[in-house]
Scaffold this active site. Structure first.
Site, mmCIF file in Angstrom:
data_model
loop_
_atom_site.group_PDB
_atom_site.id
_atom_site.type_symbol
_atom_site.label_atom_id
_atom_site.label_comp_id
_atom_site.label_asym_id
_atom_site.label_seq_id
_atom_site.Cartn_x
_atom_site.Cartn_y
_atom_site.Cartn_z
ATOM 1 C CG ASN A 112 -0.437 -0.299 2.479
ATOM 2 O OD1 ASN A 112 0.773 -0.227 2.642
ATOM 3 N ND2 ASN A 112 -1.281 -0.584 3.458
ATOM 4 C CG HIS A 115 4.336 3.741 8.121
ATOM 5 N ND1 HIS A 115 3.476 3.011 8.907
ATOM 6 C CD2 HIS A 115 4.993 4.572 8.964
ATOM 7 C CE1 HIS A 115 3.628 3.392 10.179
ATOM 8 N NE2 HIS A 115 4.548 4.344 10.234
#
Ligand code: GTP
Ligand code: MG
Length: 150
Positions: A112, A115
């Site tokens: 993804n 962070h």
């Protein structure tokens, strides 16, 4: 002023998204106070993601975050922790809104691209894990007046 730990994950670096991700936070008005390209060791990965130890995806998470270089950063600004979390979008890119980083650039939960610390307490812990005090630069930006009115 509040600070947060942000990193472009190995998939983001490999997919040439580091500049785009930095650019979004810059354009928003946040201030970069620390930046480095680094390879995370399994030991550091274990400390960073200690809260997930024992979960079924933990092994994959450690393998992934150590699979290539990351761009580690500290960003500063008013409410920077929660605003950057909103700009990143939901953890699962399939549920992340268009316009968020994960919503625009990722498709799979494990990969993804970015962070960001989930609270001011996590931010302090993570900043200390990844940066020594000498690596963080204190400086005044002339644009603060136009961002904050003072
Ligand atoms: P980080 O910024 O990476 O900490 O993500 P997050 O704060 O949005 O999510 P969280 O800390 O809960 O989870 C850390 C990472 O573990 C996520 O970014 C995902 O890559 C991964 N992860 C979390 N939950 C799951 C899950 O249920 N399945 C899988 N495969 N991965 C997960
Ligand atoms: Mg997290």
């Amino acid at each position: 002023m509040e600070r947060t730990y942000v990193m472009v994950k190995p998939d983001g670096v490999q997919r040439n998204l580091a500049g785009e991700i930095i650019s979004r936070f810059e354009k928003k008005g946040f201030q970069l106070v620390g930046l480095k390209l680094m390879q995370i060791t399994p030991e550091l990965a274990g400390k960073h993601y200690g809260e997930h130890e024992g979960k079924p995806f933990y092994g994959e998470l450690i393998d992934f975050i150590t699979s290539g270089p990351v761009v580690a950063m500290v960003w500063q600004g008013q409410n920077v922790v929660s605003v950057i979390r909103n700009m990143m979008g939901k953890t699962n890119p399939a549920e992340a809104a268009p316009g968020t980083i994960r919503g625009d650039y990722a498709v799979f939960m494990g990969n993804n691209v970015v962070h960001g610390s989930d609270s001011p307490e996590s931010a302090e812990r993570e900043i200390n894990l990844f940066f020594s005090p000498e690596e963080l630069v204190d400086y005044k930006k002339a644009t603060d007046f136009w961002l904050y009115g003072k």
